[in-house]
Design a protein around this motif. Structure first.
Motif, short mmCIF file in Angstrom:
data_model
loop_
_atom_site.label_atom_id
_atom_site.label_comp_id
_atom_site.label_asym_id
_atom_site.label_seq_id
_atom_site.Cartn_x
_atom_site.Cartn_y
_atom_site.Cartn_z
N LEU A 46 0.90 1.25 -4.49
CA LEU A 46 -0.11 0.66 -5.37
C LEU A 46 0.19 -0.81 -5.65
O LEU A 46 -0.73 -1.61 -5.85
CB LEU A 46 -0.17 1.41 -6.70
N LEU A 47 1.47 -1.16 -5.64
CA LEU A 47 1.86 -2.52 -6.02
C LEU A 47 1.41 -3.57 -5.02
O LEU A 47 1.35 -4.75 -5.35
CB LEU A 47 3.38 -2.58 -6.22
N ASN A 48 1.12 -3.16 -3.79
CA ASN A 48 0.53 -4.12 -2.85
C ASN A 48 -0.80 -3.61 -2.28
O ASN A 48 -1.24 -4.03 -1.22
CB ASN A 48 1.51 -4.51 -1.73
N GLN A 81 2.40 -11.47 -3.24
CA GLN A 81 3.55 -11.53 -4.15
C GLN A 81 4.74 -10.70 -3.67
O GLN A 81 5.87 -10.91 -4.12
CB GLN A 81 3.15 -11.05 -5.55
N SER A 82 4.49 -9.71 -2.79
CA SER A 82 5.56 -8.77 -2.43
C SER A 82 5.59 -8.50 -0.94
O SER A 82 4.62 -8.76 -0.22
CB SER A 82 5.38 -7.45 -3.19
N SER A 83 6.72 -7.97 -0.49
CA SER A 83 6.87 -7.49 0.89
C SER A 83 7.45 -6.09 0.84
O SER A 83 8.25 -5.77 -0.05
CB SER A 83 7.82 -8.39 1.69
N MET A 84 7.07 -5.27 1.82
CA MET A 84 7.50 -3.87 1.81
C MET A 84 8.34 -3.55 3.05
O MET A 84 8.00 -3.95 4.16
CB MET A 84 6.28 -2.95 1.76
N VAL A 85 9.44 -2.85 2.82
CA VAL A 85 10.29 -2.35 3.90
C VAL A 85 10.07 -0.85 3.98
O VAL A 85 10.27 -0.13 3.01
CB VAL A 85 11.78 -2.66 3.62
N PHE A 86 9.66 -0.39 5.16
CA PHE A 86 9.26 1.00 5.32
C PHE A 86 10.41 1.88 5.81
O PHE A 86 11.38 1.41 6.39
CB PHE A 86 8.09 1.09 6.30
N GLN A 87 10.23 3.17 5.61
CA GLN A 87 11.24 4.15 6.01
C GLN A 87 11.45 4.14 7.53
O GLN A 87 12.57 4.24 8.01
CB GLN A 87 10.78 5.54 5.55
N ALA A 153 10.45 -8.79 6.14
CA ALA A 153 9.96 -8.77 4.76
C ALA A 153 10.35 -10.04 4.01
O ALA A 153 9.57 -10.55 3.20
CB ALA A 153 10.50 -7.53 4.04
N LEU A 154 11.53 -10.55 4.28
CA LEU A 154 12.00 -11.77 3.61
C LEU A 154 11.28 -13.02 4.11
O LEU A 154 11.22 -14.03 3.40
CB LEU A 154 13.51 -11.94 3.84
N ALA A 155 10.74 -12.94 5.32
CA ALA A 155 10.19 -14.13 5.98
C ALA A 155 9.10 -14.83 5.18
O ALA A 155 8.98 -16.05 5.21
CB ALA A 155 9.67 -13.77 7.37
N VAL A 156 8.28 -14.05 4.47
CA VAL A 156 7.14 -14.63 3.76
C VAL A 156 7.49 -15.05 2.33
O VAL A 156 6.60 -15.30 1.51
CB VAL A 156 5.93 -13.66 3.75
N ASP A 157 8.80 -15.11 2.03
CA ASP A 157 9.29 -15.55 0.71
C ASP A 157 8.65 -14.77 -0.44
O ASP A 157 8.05 -15.36 -1.35
CB ASP A 157 9.02 -17.05 0.53
N PRO A 158 8.78 -13.45 -0.43
CA PRO A 158 8.17 -12.66 -1.50
C PRO A 158 8.87 -12.84 -2.83
O PRO A 158 10.06 -13.18 -2.88
CB PRO A 158 8.36 -11.22 -0.99
N LYS A 159 8.15 -12.61 -3.90
CA LYS A 159 8.76 -12.62 -5.23
C LYS A 159 9.33 -11.25 -5.58
O LYS A 159 10.18 -11.13 -6.46
CB LYS A 159 7.72 -13.06 -6.26
N VAL A 160 8.81 -10.22 -4.88
CA VAL A 160 9.26 -8.85 -5.11
C VAL A 160 9.42 -8.17 -3.75
O VAL A 160 8.58 -8.35 -2.87
CB VAL A 160 8.24 -8.05 -5.95
N ALA A 186 19.87 -8.57 -3.47
CA ALA A 186 19.71 -8.41 -4.92
C ALA A 186 20.57 -9.42 -5.69
O ALA A 186 20.15 -9.96 -6.72
CB ALA A 186 20.07 -6.99 -5.33
N ALA A 187 21.77 -9.69 -5.16
CA ALA A 187 22.69 -10.62 -5.83
C ALA A 187 22.14 -12.04 -5.87
O ALA A 187 22.57 -12.85 -6.70
CB ALA A 187 24.04 -10.60 -5.12
N GLN A 188 21.18 -12.33 -5.01
CA GLN A 188 20.55 -13.65 -5.00
C GLN A 188 19.38 -13.74 -5.98
O GLN A 188 18.69 -14.75 -6.04
CB GLN A 188 20.07 -13.97 -3.58
N GLY A 189 19.16 -12.66 -6.74
CA GLY A 189 18.15 -12.68 -7.80
C GLY A 189 16.81 -12.10 -7.42
O GLY A 189 15.85 -12.20 -8.19
N MET A 190 16.71 -11.46 -6.25
CA MET A 190 15.45 -10.88 -5.83
C MET A 190 15.09 -9.66 -6.69
O MET A 190 15.93 -8.79 -6.93
CB MET A 190 15.53 -10.45 -4.36
N THR A 191 13.87 -9.60 -7.16
CA THR A 191 13.36 -8.43 -7.86
C THR A 191 13.05 -7.36 -6.84
O THR A 191 12.40 -7.61 -5.83
CB THR A 191 12.09 -8.78 -8.65
N MET A 192 13.53 -6.14 -7.09
CA MET A 192 13.35 -5.06 -6.12
C MET A 192 12.91 -3.77 -6.80
O MET A 192 13.33 -3.47 -7.91
CB MET A 192 14.67 -4.76 -5.39
#
Length: 247
Positions: A46-48, A81-87, A153-160, A186-192
């Motif tokens: 739902l978040l994206n 705002q977000s990127s998703m990593v799938f199973q 997922a990181l490529a598009v500079d997501p906020k979440v 996560a240690a770099q401050g990414m919201t997850m």
């Protein structure tokens, strides 16, 4: 940073999420746990807007959308705002590792090919895949494919970043490697927000755990309190069942 207000979702007569209200602050690593069918993956999707709620409002960073009335522009803003990593990785089988990461930059971010490939190469180096740039997904292990998925997922500079069971399809020897990579990000401050049923993974990576059952938010706590001090009967029953199944 993230706010869900009165979110409901049903499939025919099956109520998957019942009036969910949730706030997540910037930099939190939140894990969703609960039995199968609890609504964990649905909430994540739902978040994206991969799933559309029946009612309620969702805010992610600078984007807000109301299920009662929204436009294509609202959906694009939310997804941005977000990127998703799938199973199961969802990599393009006919593209190389480098192309899999660069494509989103070229198509979505409208970046020049030269710049896109340079950024993709830097990200793949960051996730330990710089020696596999020209390989195809079929030649990679599950852990390697998941690393490429994370780089994409990181490529598009997501906020979440949203993770849907990121280790469940992996052989045991790869789980720790992916966990370490997620911790580094996560240690770099990414919201997850992560969905997972692997409790050791959950306990080691999360700053906050949300237990869902029958579409309801049952408990919201830090890992130590939830695993060691929870007084919620439903949470206790769920954790006891997991312990029994692992023995």
């Amino acid at each position: 940073m993230i706010q869900l207000e009165n979110i409901t979702k049903s499939y025919k007569k099956n109520h998957v999420l019942n009036n969910i209200n949730l706030t997540i602050s910037k930099g939190e690593v939140v894990t969703l746990i609960g039995p199968s069918g609890a609504g964990k993956t649905t909430l994540l999707r739902l978040l994206n807007w991969l799933e559309v709620p029946d009612s309620g409002k969702i805010t992610v960073a600078d984007a807000a959308i109301d299920a009662a009335k929204y436009t294509k522009h609202d959906v694009r803003n939310l997804r941005g705002q977000s990127s998703m990593v799938f199973q199961h990785y969802n990599l393009f089988k006919n593209r190389t590792v480098l192309e899999n990461v660069a494509d989103s930059l070229i198509v979505v971010s409208k970046m020049k090919k030269k710049d896109a490939f340079e950024k993709a190469e830097a990200l793949l180096k960051k996730v330990g895949m710089s020696d596999k740039l020209l390989d195809y997904p079929a030649n990679l292990s599950g852990g390697q494919q998941q690393r490429v998925g994370i780089a994409r997922a990181l490529a598009v500079d997501p906020k979440v970043m949203l993770f849907d069971e990121p280790t469940s399809a992996l052989d045991p020897e790869w789980v720790g490697e992916i966990l370490h990579l997620i911790k580094e990000i996560a240690a770099q401050g990414m919201t997850m927000i992560l969905v997972s049923h692997e409790m050791r993974f959950v306990r080691s990576v999360a700053t906050r755990i949300i237990f869902l059952e029958h579409g309801e938010l049952v408990e919201d706590s830090n890992p130590k309190d939830l695993f060691e001090k929870s007084k919620n009967v439903r949470t206790q029953a769920f954790l006891q069942k997991l312990t029994y199944e692992e023995e």
